[in-house]
Write an enzyme that holds these catalytic residues in place. Structure first.
Site, PDB file in Angstrom:
ATOM      1  N   LYS A 195       0.249  -7.549   0.315  1.00  0.00           N
ATOM      2  CA  LYS A 195      -0.205  -7.204  -1.038  1.00  0.00           C
ATOM      3  C   LYS A 195      -1.797  -7.293  -0.979  1.00  0.00           C
ATOM      4  O   LYS A 195      -2.050  -7.713   0.285  1.00  0.00           O
ATOM      5  CB  LYS A 195       0.208  -8.323  -2.100  1.00  0.00           C
TER       6      LYS A 195
HETATM    7  C1  LIG Z   1       6.041  -7.973  -3.840  1.00  0.00           C
HETATM    8  C2  LIG Z   1       6.664  -7.542  -5.118  1.00  0.00           C
HETATM    9  C3  LIG Z   1       7.522  -8.483  -5.765  1.00  0.00           C
HETATM   10  C4  LIG Z   1       7.961  -9.920  -5.723  1.00  0.00           C
HETATM   11  O1  LIG Z   1       6.717 -10.636  -5.035  1.00  0.00           O
HETATM   12  P1  LIG Z   1       7.334 -11.774  -3.909  1.00  0.00           P
HETATM   13  O2  LIG Z   1       5.854 -12.588  -3.903  1.00  0.00           O
HETATM   14  O3  LIG Z   1       7.444 -11.147  -2.522  1.00  0.00           O
HETATM   15  O4  LIG Z   1       8.537 -12.506  -4.555  1.00  0.00           O
HETATM   16  C5  LIG Z   1       7.867  -7.937  -7.152  1.00  0.00           C
HETATM   17  N1  LIG Z   1       7.662  -6.778  -7.377  1.00  0.00           N
HETATM   18  C6  LIG Z   1       7.236  -6.021  -6.633  1.00  0.00           C
HETATM   19  C7  LIG Z   1       7.019  -4.516  -7.516  1.00  0.00           C
HETATM   20  C8  LIG Z   1       6.723  -6.329  -5.289  1.00  0.00           C
HETATM   21  O5  LIG Z   1       6.116  -5.288  -4.630  1.00  0.00           O
END
Ligand SMILES: *Cc1c(COP(=O)(O)O)cnc(C)c1O
Length: 396
Positions: A195
């Site tokens: 991210k």
């Molecule tokens: C990465 C992601 C999540 C969850 O995040 P984590 O920190 O990995 O638990 C939820 N929704 C979307 C669309 C994501 O890309």
């Protein structure tokens, strides 16, 4: 024409380029070491600093950090009051967590199809799915392009629904000039390494509501409070009370100190992502068999993902062969996402195939290209060369 690597030719590059990756520098490492050497490695001062940094950046009153984005979404569903049998409308084109968070609370995910241009949940489809059991909408800013949040919010107002924005892809993105994070009742960001910034694992909810904030803080730590204003009595300094069934979903100070350090780079990270996306757009816009990402005029994406959709009727092979050919060139392409309700677990819950035709059509034709700030100019050129090489071999 160059022989494809998949047919024994020379690959475009020697080492695999991943689709996403963190960027950690010496000052990030120093920040974590400083916390390791301090008195608190969890539940210390770094958490509040990180929460404040995110709240200030997105323009929200409050932020509550969690151990990951999925736990944060679970917290948002709890705070929204989702419970057994409540319906929550969301998109099928997302990571599992968006709708799993509804299931954790005993709610029923209702999938509304995507807009075929933006790939985000279609407000018209959301409206069709509203019933008297609907409690909330979880809208996902797919690839980093914000959803049409004003249309979703006005539907929510009309039907008394809570809007939760899954902004795991869209930290720093804007809708009509306003940063994502202050435009929904609650907004979730994730700090997974692919991210925009990372804390290893981590997530956060931003909100302007004191009531949601209080419930999120309770939920994150066992439903426990030491607040005299809330407790039924006070036996002494050791005393605490549990008022809700919460979890241990806390972020550590190690993670939060990394997050604070990463925040100072967010602006540059996003600019780099935007630059690469524009280079891709320019390179692929003249190719008839490829659809580059459509951008709604009201949005300014922060470009978590760059997705190409392939018109396969002009192609001698299928999406799988295109994907394999790009991987053979050592381009770490990916596919985001399998429509959630096609997962065996959801199929067993009774969701039928064919439920959201636009999402399924998207899934059959899309490939995600590598996109992350640490990519070099040469990396970007390699991706472009590989796409053009594979296109030249298979398109007519
Ligand atoms: C990465 C992601 C999540 C969850 O995040 P984590 O920190 O990995 O638990 C939820 N929704 C979307 C669309 C994501 O890309």
């Amino acid at each position: 024409m160059d022989k494809l690597a998949i047919n024994g030719g020379q690959p475009i590059r020697n080492a695999m380029l991943p689709y996403g990756q963190q960027w950690i520098d010496g000052d990030d490492i120093s920040a974590v070491i400083a916390t390791l050497e301090s008195s608190f490695i969890t539940q210390g001062p770094a958490i509040q600093k990180f929460e404040q940094a995110i709240a200030d950046y997105v323009g929200a009153q409050y932020a509550v950090a969690f151990c990951n984005g999925t736990a944060a979404l679970h917290g948002a569903c709890f705070a929204a009051g989702i419970s057994t049998g409540d319906e929550v409308i969301t998109t099928p084109l997302t990571f599992l967590a968006s709708s799993n968070a509804v299931l954790y609370q005993g709610g029923v995910p209702i999938f509304a199809d995507i807009d075929e241009n933006t790939y985000n949940i279609s407000p018209n489809e959301v409206e069709k799915k509203i019933t008297n059991k609907t409690k909330a909408i979880i809208a996902v800013d797919f690839t980093g392009q914000p959803v049409e949040i004003d249309r979703i919010t006005s539907l929510a107002r009309k039907h008394n629904l809570v809007v939760i924005q899954d902004a795991a892809h869209s930290l720093g993105a804007e809708y009509k000039g306003v940063k994502v994070g202050s435009t929904a009742d609650m907004t979730m960001f994730s700090f997974h390494p692919v991210k925009h910034i990372t804390t290893g694992e981590g997530g956060i909810i931003t909100t302007d509501s004191k009531a949601y904030y209080d419930r999120l803080v309770l939920f994150r730590s066992h439903g426990m409070t030491k607040d005299d204003g809330i407790m039924t009595k006070n036996d002494g300094p050791w005393y605490y009370e549990m008022h809700e069934l919460g979890y241990n979903y806390r972020m550590t100070d190690l993670q939060a100190s990394l997050g604070v350090s990463q925040m100072s780079k967010l602006h540059d990270f996003i600019e780099k992502r935007r630059t690469i996306a524009m280079q891709y757009n320019e390179a692929f816009s003249g190719m008839e068999g490829i659809i580059t990402p459509f951008q709604h005029a009201d949005t300014n994406s922060s470009w978590h993902l760059y997705v190409l959709k392939f018109k396969l009727d002009r192609c001698s092979v299928g999406r799988r062969e295109l994907f394999d050919a790009l991987r053979a060139e050592n381009i770490g392409v990916h596919v985001h996402y399998i429509p959630v309700y096609l997962q065996p677990y959801y199929q067993n819950l009774g969701y039928p195939s064919g439920l959201c035709p636009n999402a399924e059509n998207y899934y059959d034709n899309a490939i995600t290209l590598p996109l992350f700030p640490k990519m070099t100019d040469q990396d970007v050129r390699d991706v472009i060369l590989a796409v053009k090489k594979v296109y030249a071999a298979y398109y007519f």
